[in-house]
Write a protein that holds these residues in place. Structure first.
Motif, PDB file in Angstrom:
ATOM      1  N   CYS A   1      41.450 -52.153  10.556  1.00  0.00           N
ATOM      2  CA  CYS A   1      40.167 -52.890   9.914  1.00  0.00           C
ATOM      3  C   CYS A   1      40.069 -52.095   8.667  1.00  0.00           C
ATOM      4  CB  CYS A   1      39.547 -51.585  10.473  1.00  0.00           C
ATOM      5  SG  CYS A   1      37.477 -52.265   9.936  1.00  0.00           S
TER       6      CYS A   1
ATOM      7  N   GLU B   1      42.426 -54.355   6.914  1.00  0.00           N
ATOM      8  CA  GLU B   1      41.713 -55.745   6.291  1.00  0.00           C
ATOM      9  C   GLU B   1      40.604 -55.969   5.277  1.00  0.00           C
ATOM     10  OE1 GLU B   1      40.031 -57.327   9.991  1.00  0.00           O
ATOM     11  OE2 GLU B   1      42.028 -57.190  10.856  1.00  0.00           O
TER      12      GLU B   1
ATOM     13  N   GLU C   1      43.898 -48.885  15.141  1.00  0.00           N
ATOM     14  CA  GLU C   1      43.116 -49.952  15.259  1.00  0.00           C
ATOM     15  C   GLU C   1      41.870 -49.835  14.136  1.00  0.00           C
ATOM     16  OE1 GLU C   1      40.896 -52.855  15.659  1.00  0.00           O
ATOM     17  OE2 GLU C   1      42.142 -52.822  17.627  1.00  0.00           O
ATOM     18  N   ARG C   2      41.987 -48.696  13.741  1.00  0.00           N
ATOM     19  CA  ARG C   2      41.157 -48.235  12.670  1.00  0.00           C
ATOM     20  C   ARG C   2      42.223 -48.351  11.048  1.00  0.00           C
ATOM     21  NH1 ARG C   2      40.475 -43.156  13.979  1.00  0.00           N
ATOM     22  NH2 ARG C   2      42.736 -41.720  12.966  1.00  0.00           N
TER      23      ARG C   2
ATOM     24  N   ILE D   1      34.793 -58.345   9.261  1.00  0.00           N
ATOM     25  CA  ILE D   1      35.130 -57.595   9.413  1.00  0.00           C
ATOM     26  C   ILE D   1      34.436 -56.592  10.673  1.00  0.00           C
ATOM     27  CG2 ILE D   1      36.505 -55.433   8.706  1.00  0.00           C
ATOM     28  CD1 ILE D   1      37.301 -57.241   6.210  1.00  0.00           C
ATOM     29  N   ASP D   2      34.992 -56.637  11.467  1.00  0.00           N
ATOM     30  CA  ASP D   2      34.468 -55.290  12.737  1.00  0.00           C
ATOM     31  C   ASP D   2      34.198 -53.718  12.564  1.00  0.00           C
ATOM     32  OD1 ASP D   2      32.471 -54.326  14.836  1.00  0.00           O
ATOM     33  OD2 ASP D   2      34.179 -55.394  16.032  1.00  0.00           O
ATOM     34  N   LEU D   3      33.240 -53.338  11.980  1.00  0.00           N
ATOM     35  CA  LEU D   3      33.882 -51.798  11.318  1.00  0.00           C
ATOM     36  C   LEU D   3      33.357 -51.217  12.625  1.00  0.00           C
ATOM     37  CD1 LEU D   3      31.152 -52.235   7.888  1.00  0.00           C
ATOM     38  CD2 LEU D   3      33.349 -51.872   8.471  1.00  0.00           C
TER      39      LEU D   3
ATOM     40  N   ARG E   1      35.517 -50.640  14.319  1.00  0.00           N
ATOM     41  CA  ARG E   1      37.029 -49.983  14.786  1.00  0.00           C
ATOM     42  C   ARG E   1      37.177 -49.512  13.966  1.00  0.00           C
ATOM     43  NH1 ARG E   1      39.166 -55.491  12.491  1.00  0.00           N
ATOM     44  NH2 ARG E   1      40.982 -55.056  12.905  1.00  0.00           N
TER      45      ARG E   1
END
Length: 363
Positions: free
Chosen positions: A63, A66, A59-60, A48-50, A52
């Protein structure tokens, strides 16, 4: 001077029992036991790309979803763009190696440098009655407040001792202050990250609250620096025996050697190291607090016969008096304090050789 703990000497009785057991008559039994150490599959955890979380609402929110989904389905996930620079992670690894390379008799004399409180340096498994209960590793358990130069106050402005901060710097002795500064930066960032993740997970079970800000403070959370020396009997011994974590969240930085395994869909799987990521796992307290929405799953570390392994774990814990209560009803678990939980775990390990955990606290 040898730096590694004297495992063979301290656990000679257990090794002798194993040798005695490994006769032709018993070989089939031992081979069956050893099958438990076979890696079934290597996989990558959900990543997971934080970053975002700093974007627009779609997008937030995706995230956050996820993060919650991985916590429900895996109990583990990885995060990148987490705010800790590669430079800090590399320095942590370097300073950690330098610390563990001290002679064993120096590391085990906790009063030599007045470095940490009693019991901070640990190795092996004193309660082990067989090799499967022995952890072939050593570690320093360090409360966050011991490495915080916060001027004597915690995050709520309450007075706290800074004596251990002085002790930590004193422990470095001939070293410069790089170790303490690096650890301070690492601890501050993972502490903030844990609060952020806990808030997201609480929100995703419809329970926004200030519980974690009020109860998981620097004087209740801690770091554990781990070292797994090469093990000549890797098929017989774990680096860290199978267990679940007795906290809310654990944030782990590991090197590229590998060895971490976890249970997924009834099978042990091996986690593929990712140099850019931190590993997050759900602890027992979050499973109870979320009423089983999030899963605290068994994991372990296998040994390596040739290569040593290093890792640093941050444990997001409340005070011992904090009461853990489900966020919704009907509750799967009865109310209990963190102190009561820890005492029960310790009693089970001493008596049975392993942890029982949450099943002890079913409603």
């Amino acid at each position: 001077m040898d730096a590694d703990p004297p495992f063979h000497e301290a656990y000679k009785t257990l090794f002798d029992k194993t040798i005695e057991r490994n006769t032709p008559r018993n070989q089939l039994i031992d081979n069956k036991d050893n099958e438990q150490l076979v890696i079934v599959e290597e996989c990558e955890l959900p990543l997971i790309d934080l970053s975002r979380l700093n974007l627009g609402e779609p997008e937030r929110e995706e995230c956050k979803a996820e993060i919650a989904r991985a916590s429900k389905e895996w109990g583990f996930f990885q995060v990148m763009k987490h705010g800790i620079s590669t430079e800090i992670l590399e320095k942590m690894r370097f300073e950690q190696e330098r610390l563990f390379k001290q002679p064993f008799h120096e590391k085990s004399k906790e009063d030599k440098y007045l470095r940490f409180s009693a019991g901070s340096y640990r190795w092996g498994t004193p309660s082990a009655t067989n090799l499967k209960q022995l952890s072939w590793s050593e570690a320093f358990h360090i409360p966050l407040i011991d490495i915080s130069p916060s001027g004597g106050f915690d995050s709520l402005g309450r007075e706290s001792s800074t004596s251990n901060w002085v002790m930590w710097r004193t422990m470095l002795g001939h070293m410069d202050f790089t170790s303490s500064t690096t650890m301070e930066q690492f601890a501050a960032t993972v502490s903030s990250l844990a609060q952020k993740l806990a808030g997201i997970l609480a929100e995703k079970v419809s329970h926004k609250s200030t519980f974690f800000q009020e109860n998981c403070l620097p004087n209740t959370c801690y770091l554990r620096m781990n070292h797994y020396p090469p093990c000549p009997i890797a098929s017989e011994v774990f680096g860290l025996t199978p267990h679940t974590d007795s906290d809310f969240l654990t944030i782990l930085h590991q090197d590229q050697v590998g060895g971490l395994q976890l249970v997924k869909d009834g099978r042990w799987i091996s986690v593929k190291p990712n140099p850019e990521a931190l590993i997050i796992n759900i602890g027992d307290l979050f499973q109870a607090w979320s009423n089983d929405a999030y899963k605290s799953v068994q994991h372990r570390v296998v040994t390596n016969p040739l290569v040593e392994r290093f890792s640093t774990a941050y444990f997001f814990c409340p005070s011992y008096d904090t009461v853990i209560q489900s966020s919704c009803e009907p509750s799967v678990y009865r109310k209990f304090s963190f102190r009561e939980y820890r005492e029960q775990v310790q009693a089970d390990v001493q008596k049975l050789g392993s942890k029982i955990g949450l099943p002890r606290f079913l409603a």
